[in-house]
Design a protein around this motif. Structure first.
Motif, short mmCIF file in Angstrom:
data_model
loop_
_atom_site.label_atom_id
_atom_site.label_comp_id
_atom_site.label_asym_id
_atom_site.label_seq_id
_atom_site.Cartn_x
_atom_site.Cartn_y
_atom_site.Cartn_z
N ILE A 59 20.40 -16.73 34.73
CA ILE A 59 20.76 -15.35 35.05
C ILE A 59 22.07 -14.97 34.38
CG2 ILE A 59 21.59 -13.90 36.96
CD1 ILE A 59 19.37 -14.96 38.64
N GLU A 60 23.02 -15.90 34.32
CA GLU A 60 24.32 -15.58 33.70
C GLU A 60 24.18 -15.30 32.21
OE1 GLU A 60 23.64 -19.95 33.40
OE2 GLU A 60 23.46 -18.44 34.99
N VAL A 61 23.24 -15.97 31.54
CA VAL A 61 23.00 -15.71 30.12
C VAL A 61 22.40 -14.32 29.94
CG1 VAL A 61 21.74 -16.48 28.07
CG2 VAL A 61 22.68 -18.17 29.66
N PHE A 62 21.45 -13.97 30.81
CA PHE A 62 20.85 -12.63 30.75
C PHE A 62 21.91 -11.56 31.00
CE2 PHE A 62 19.02 -9.05 33.11
CZ PHE A 62 18.12 -8.57 32.17
N LEU A 63 22.78 -11.78 32.00
CA LEU A 63 23.83 -10.81 32.30
C LEU A 63 24.76 -10.63 31.12
CD1 LEU A 63 25.36 -9.00 34.29
CD2 LEU A 63 26.56 -11.05 35.09
N LEU A 64 25.13 -11.72 30.46
CA LEU A 64 26.00 -11.62 29.29
C LEU A 64 25.32 -10.81 28.19
CD1 LEU A 64 28.59 -12.48 27.85
CD2 LEU A 64 27.42 -14.55 27.11
N GLY A 65 24.02 -11.03 27.98
CA GLY A 65 23.29 -10.26 26.97
C GLY A 65 23.25 -8.78 27.29
N LEU A 83 25.49 -7.09 29.08
CA LEU A 83 26.83 -6.53 28.89
C LEU A 83 27.12 -6.30 27.41
CD1 LEU A 83 28.85 -8.60 31.52
CD2 LEU A 83 28.06 -6.23 31.70
N VAL A 84 26.70 -7.24 26.57
CA VAL A 84 26.90 -7.06 25.12
C VAL A 84 26.11 -5.85 24.62
CG1 VAL A 84 26.45 -8.09 22.86
CG2 VAL A 84 27.41 -9.49 24.69
N ALA A 85 24.88 -5.69 25.10
CA ALA A 85 24.05 -4.55 24.69
C ALA A 85 24.67 -3.23 25.15
CB ALA A 85 22.65 -4.70 25.27
N ILE A 86 25.25 -3.21 26.35
CA ILE A 86 25.88 -1.98 26.86
C ILE A 86 27.07 -1.59 25.98
CG2 ILE A 86 27.27 -1.07 28.76
CD1 ILE A 86 25.45 -2.55 30.68
N VAL A 87 27.87 -2.57 25.59
CA VAL A 87 29.02 -2.29 24.74
C VAL A 87 28.57 -1.71 23.39
CG1 VAL A 87 30.93 -3.34 23.46
CG2 VAL A 87 30.48 -4.01 25.83
N LYS A 88 27.51 -2.27 22.83
CA LYS A 88 27.02 -1.79 21.53
C LYS A 88 26.40 -0.40 21.64
CE LYS A 88 26.25 -6.25 19.30
NZ LYS A 88 25.27 -7.12 18.59
N LEU A 89 25.71 -0.14 22.74
CA LEU A 89 25.04 1.16 22.89
C LEU A 89 26.00 2.27 23.31
CD1 LEU A 89 21.75 0.09 24.72
CD2 LEU A 89 21.94 0.97 22.39
N SER A 90 27.14 1.90 23.86
CA SER A 90 28.06 2.92 24.37
C SER A 90 28.58 3.85 23.28
CB SER A 90 29.24 2.25 25.09
OG SER A 90 29.95 1.40 24.18
N GLY A 91 28.57 3.41 22.03
CA GLY A 91 29.01 4.26 20.94
C GLY A 91 27.95 5.24 20.48
N ALA A 151 24.31 -5.90 41.12
CA ALA A 151 23.70 -6.99 41.89
C ALA A 151 23.65 -8.28 41.08
CB ALA A 151 22.30 -6.59 42.34
N PHE A 152 23.35 -8.16 39.79
CA PHE A 152 23.33 -9.34 38.92
C PHE A 152 24.72 -9.97 38.83
CE2 PHE A 152 19.22 -8.11 36.88
CZ PHE A 152 18.60 -9.34 37.02
N MET A 153 25.76 -9.14 38.78
CA MET A 153 27.12 -9.68 38.74
C MET A 153 27.45 -10.47 40.00
SD MET A 153 29.31 -6.56 37.05
CE MET A 153 28.99 -5.98 35.37
N GLY A 154 27.13 -9.86 41.16
CA GLY A 154 27.37 -10.56 42.41
C GLY A 154 26.52 -11.82 42.54
N LEU A 155 25.27 -11.73 42.06
CA LEU A 155 24.37 -12.87 42.13
C LEU A 155 24.87 -14.03 41.28
CD1 LEU A 155 21.67 -13.99 43.18
CD2 LEU A 155 20.55 -12.91 41.22
N THR A 156 25.42 -13.72 40.12
CA THR A 156 25.95 -14.76 39.24
C THR A 156 27.09 -15.53 39.92
OG1 THR A 156 25.37 -13.47 37.26
CG2 THR A 156 27.01 -15.21 36.99
N VAL A 157 27.96 -14.80 40.60
CA VAL A 157 29.08 -15.44 41.31
C VAL A 157 28.56 -16.31 42.45
CG1 VAL A 157 31.15 -15.03 42.69
CG2 VAL A 157 30.68 -13.61 40.69
N LEU A 158 27.63 -15.78 43.24
CA LEU A 158 27.09 -16.52 44.38
C LEU A 158 26.33 -17.76 43.93
CD1 LEU A 158 25.83 -13.82 46.91
CD2 LEU A 158 27.73 -15.40 47.17
N LEU A 159 25.54 -17.62 42.85
CA LEU A 159 24.76 -18.76 42.38
C LEU A 159 25.67 -19.88 41.88
CD1 LEU A 159 21.70 -17.20 40.51
CD2 LEU A 159 21.73 -18.42 42.69
N THR A 160 26.82 -19.51 41.31
CA THR A 160 27.76 -20.54 40.87
C THR A 160 28.21 -21.40 42.04
OG1 THR A 160 28.56 -19.07 39.10
CG2 THR A 160 29.96 -20.93 39.72
N ALA A 161 28.43 -20.76 43.19
CA ALA A 161 28.84 -21.51 44.38
C ALA A 161 27.67 -22.24 45.01
CB ALA A 161 29.47 -20.55 45.40
#
Length: 210
Positions: A148-154, A156-164, A176-186
């Motif tokens: 999930i963390e790899v998908f979230l990173l992808g 975020l990168v896509a959002i940065v590129k599309l924002s222009g 929710a994915f951000m919160g889930l990534t933190v919880l899954l780490t624990a």
């Protein structure tokens, strides 16, 4: 082969040692190679149960709500994770779609469901549930495949590129994915093999043979 609860094998060099008696938060390491032999988890499994429930709730939000909303020249488009998988399939990228489906939906959901199923009876009644052996091994096999963390990173990168090029609004699923990534780490820091130690200790106190 019969389990010998008084001995422990080093995963780094295969040396055998007598299982140490640890106090809360203590860690035993192999004197030969430094690999962690055993750690005292205390009642960590009881504290993990609410984290697991919270992870399941966030997982549902992450999959039911849109990830992002894109607006270009007044036209808006939004999609969920399942919609992204279907889009990849229609775009003749079936292999990528299967990979995304497995690593961001199926495998993480299986891990969380198995973890909840194991933790609930251990925390409430102090008993191992049916299928305990198979499910603990399944948890060990599934651990490397949840990405999930790899998908979230992808994303975020896509959002940065599309924002222009367009107006990009994060959806509820992205948070929710951000919160889930933190919880899954624990949550997933709790090693599946620790379930065996918990069960052995409890059954030893009750006089149940291993």
């Amino acid at each position: 082969m019969q389990e010998v609860p008084d001995l422990i094998a080093c995963e780094g060099c295969d040396a055998l040692y007598k299982r140490p008696e640890l106090r809360p938060r203590e860690v035993a390491r192999c004197p030969r190679c430094g690999t962690v032999l055993e750690r005292h988890w205390g009642r960590m499994h009881e504290r993990l149960l609410p984290f697991t429930v919270a992870s399941l709730i966030l997982f549902a939000i992450a999959n039911l709500f849109p990830i992002v909303e894109i607006e270009v020249q007044g036209l808006r488009s939004q999609t969920t994770l399942a919609g992204a998988v279907l889009a990849l399939t229609r775009g003749e990228m079936a292999e990528v779609a299967v990979l995304v489906l497995a690593t961001t939906i199926l495998f993480p959901l299986m891990q969380l469901c198995i973890l909840f199923y194991l933790l609930l009876p251990l925390s409430v009644r102090g008993q191992r549930p049916a299928g305990f052996n198979i499910l603990v091994r399944a948890m060990q096999v599934l651990r490397p495949w949840g990405m999930i963390e790899v998908f979230l990173l992808g994303v975020l990168v896509a959002i940065v590129k599309l924002s222009g090029m367009a107006r990009v609004l994060p959806g509820a699923a992205l948070w929710a994915f951000m919160g889930l990534t933190v919880l899954l780490t624990a949550v997933l820091a709790f090693e599946p093999k620790a379930f065996w130690r918990i069960v052995f200790d409890r059954e030893a106190r009750k006089g149940v043979p291993p």
